[in-house]
Design a protein around this motif. Structure first.
Motif, PDB file in Angstrom:
ATOM      1  N   LEU A 126       0.831  -1.213   0.000  1.00 36.49           N
ATOM      2  CA  LEU A 126       0.000   0.000   0.000  1.00 36.49           C
ATOM      3  C   LEU A 126       0.862   1.258   0.000  1.00 36.49           C
ATOM      4  O   LEU A 126       0.603   2.192  -0.760  1.00 36.49           O
ATOM      5  CB  LEU A 126      -0.952  -0.010   1.201  1.00 36.49           C
ATOM      6  CG  LEU A 126      -1.973   1.119   1.255  1.00 36.49           C
ATOM      7  CD1 LEU A 126      -2.860   1.126   0.016  1.00 36.49           C
ATOM      8  CD2 LEU A 126      -2.839   0.984   2.503  1.00 36.49           C
TER       9      LEU A 126
ATOM     10  N   LEU B 195       0.756   3.980  -2.968  1.00 31.75           N
ATOM     11  CA  LEU B 195       0.262   5.332  -2.700  1.00 31.75           C
ATOM     12  C   LEU B 195       1.344   6.402  -2.864  1.00 31.75           C
ATOM     13  O   LEU B 195       1.033   7.570  -3.058  1.00 31.75           O
ATOM     14  CB  LEU B 195      -0.340   5.421  -1.297  1.00 31.75           C
ATOM     15  CG  LEU B 195      -1.615   4.603  -1.078  1.00 31.75           C
ATOM     16  CD1 LEU B 195      -2.094   4.741   0.363  1.00 31.75           C
ATOM     17  CD2 LEU B 195      -2.708   5.009  -2.044  1.00 31.75           C
TER      18      LEU B 195
ATOM     19  N   LYS C  95       1.587   7.042  -8.333  1.00 24.56           N
ATOM     20  CA  LYS C  95       0.620   6.204  -9.058  1.00 24.56           C
ATOM     21  C   LYS C  95       1.362   5.091  -9.794  1.00 24.56           C
ATOM     22  O   LYS C  95       2.399   5.309 -10.407  1.00 24.56           O
ATOM     23  CB  LYS C  95      -0.226   7.042 -10.004  1.00 24.56           C
ATOM     24  CG  LYS C  95       0.525   7.677 -11.142  1.00 24.56           C
ATOM     25  CD  LYS C  95      -0.396   8.547 -11.954  1.00 24.56           C
ATOM     26  CE  LYS C  95       0.308   9.278 -13.061  1.00 24.56           C
ATOM     27  NZ  LYS C  95       1.702   9.548 -12.966  1.00 24.56           N
TER      28      LYS C  95
ATOM     29  N   LEU D 130      -6.720  -4.531  -2.265  1.00 27.71           N
ATOM     30  CA  LEU D 130      -6.451  -3.110  -2.512  1.00 27.71           C
ATOM     31  C   LEU D 130      -7.250  -2.585  -3.704  1.00 27.71           C
ATOM     32  O   LEU D 130      -7.724  -1.444  -3.687  1.00 27.71           O
ATOM     33  CB  LEU D 130      -4.953  -2.867  -2.713  1.00 27.71           C
ATOM     34  CG  LEU D 130      -4.064  -3.123  -1.493  1.00 27.71           C
ATOM     35  CD1 LEU D 130      -2.599  -2.899  -1.847  1.00 27.71           C
ATOM     36  CD2 LEU D 130      -4.474  -2.266  -0.317  1.00 27.71           C
ATOM     37  N   GLU D 131      -7.428  -3.428  -4.702  1.00 24.70           N
ATOM     38  CA  GLU D 131      -8.211  -3.017  -5.874  1.00 24.70           C
ATOM     39  C   GLU D 131      -9.695  -2.897  -5.506  1.00 24.70           C
ATOM     40  O   GLU D 131     -10.356  -1.932  -5.880  1.00 24.70           O
ATOM     41  CB  GLU D 131      -8.023  -4.007  -7.024  1.00 24.70           C
ATOM     42  CG  GLU D 131      -8.570  -3.501  -8.332  1.00 24.70           C
ATOM     43  CD  GLU D 131      -8.125  -4.325  -9.531  1.00 24.70           C
ATOM     44  OE1 GLU D 131      -8.382  -3.869 -10.652  1.00 24.70           O
ATOM     45  OE2 GLU D 131      -7.532  -5.406  -9.358  1.00 24.70           O
TER      46      GLU D 131
ATOM     47  N   ASN E  66     -10.905  -2.164  -2.693  1.00 28.82           N
ATOM     48  CA  ASN E  66     -11.090  -1.003  -1.814  1.00 28.82           C
ATOM     49  C   ASN E  66     -10.727   0.320  -2.492  1.00 28.82           C
ATOM     50  O   ASN E  66     -10.746   1.376  -1.864  1.00 28.82           O
ATOM     51  CB  ASN E  66     -10.289  -1.182  -0.525  1.00 28.82           C
ATOM     52  CG  ASN E  66     -10.861  -2.286   0.342  1.00 28.82           C
ATOM     53  OD1 ASN E  66     -12.077  -2.444   0.435  1.00 28.82           O
ATOM     54  ND2 ASN E  66     -10.003  -3.071   0.963  1.00 28.82           N
TER      55      ASN E  66
ATOM     56  N   TYR F  71      -7.837   1.420  -3.814  1.00 28.50           N
ATOM     57  CA  TYR F  71      -6.497   1.999  -3.655  1.00 28.50           C
ATOM     58  C   TYR F  71      -5.662   1.879  -4.922  1.00 28.50           C
ATOM     59  O   TYR F  71      -4.795   2.710  -5.180  1.00 28.50           O
ATOM     60  CB  TYR F  71      -5.740   1.324  -2.500  1.00 28.50           C
ATOM     61  CG  TYR F  71      -6.303   1.677  -1.153  1.00 28.50           C
ATOM     62  CD1 TYR F  71      -6.149   2.955  -0.617  1.00 28.50           C
ATOM     63  CD2 TYR F  71      -7.005   0.740  -0.413  1.00 28.50           C
ATOM     64  CE1 TYR F  71      -6.667   3.282   0.614  1.00 28.50           C
ATOM     65  CE2 TYR F  71      -7.530   1.062   0.827  1.00 28.50           C
ATOM     66  CZ  TYR F  71      -7.355   2.330   1.336  1.00 28.50           C
ATOM     67  OH  TYR F  71      -7.875   2.656   2.556  1.00 28.50           O
ATOM     68  N   ILE F  72      -5.884   0.821  -5.677  1.00 28.84           N
ATOM     69  CA  ILE F  72      -5.148   0.607  -6.921  1.00 28.84           C
ATOM     70  C   ILE F  72      -6.125   0.165  -7.999  1.00 28.84           C
ATOM     71  O   ILE F  72      -7.246  -0.222  -7.694  1.00 28.84           O
ATOM     72  CB  ILE F  72      -4.023  -0.455  -6.769  1.00 28.84           C
ATOM     73  CG1 ILE F  72      -4.617  -1.820  -6.387  1.00 28.84           C
ATOM     74  CG2 ILE F  72      -2.960   0.013  -5.789  1.00 28.84           C
ATOM     75  CD1 ILE F  72      -3.610  -2.958  -6.401  1.00 28.84           C
TER      76      ILE F  72
END
Length: 150
Positions: free
Chosen positions: A15, A19, A22, A48-49, A51, A53-54
């Protein structure tokens, strides 16, 4: 399998990396492939995807907005830059078709900017050849060259 503690530790690393700047999913996988168990890495990336984030769609939007703000590029160059970062061509094509009017206008302005800048020490044919090599559409090149002749 792996422990929750180990998962959380690795997820935090991924993460932070994602972050900080990009990045595409491929870039993240490449960075952590040799450090994190493949199954765990896939689980982390999926979480992460999910949620937000990515994600490569998000990456495309951010990258294109940055290019538009900072660089003069043709649509062809945008495609190349995105695909070189590991973004799937189908996602790139989908984004371009959804935003074609804005991107066409950006390409026109980019061609004009380059033409104005290059007109100082290049003749019309050299500018045309330069823009063609960069992937600009013929109609945008003609329009840009016509503007400097006004």
């Amino acid at each position: 399998m792996y422990s929750i503690e180990e998962y959380d530790t690795q997820k935090t690393k991924v993460l932070k990396y994602a972050l900080y700047k990009k990045r595409t999913i491929r870039e993240i996988k490449t960075k952590f492939r040799s450090v994190i168990n493949e199954e765990m890495l896939e689980d982390i990336l999926q979480e992460l995807e999910e949620n937000g984030y990515i994600g490569d769609e998000m990456y495309i939007k951010k990258a294109v907005n940055e290019y538009i703000a900072l660089k003069n590029l043709s649509i062809k160059e945008l495609k190349y830059k995105l695909s070189s970062k590991g973004v799937q061509n189908t996602l790139i094509e989908e984004y371009i078709s959804e935003n074609i009017e804005e991107l066409e206008e950006y390409e026109r302005k980019s061609a004009e900017n380059i033409t104005i800048k290059r007109a100082v020490n290049m003749d019309e044919n050299d500018i045309r050849a330069y823009l063609m090599k960069k992937g600009y559409k013929e109609e945008n090149i003609k329009e840009a060259i016509a503007k400097i002749e006004e």
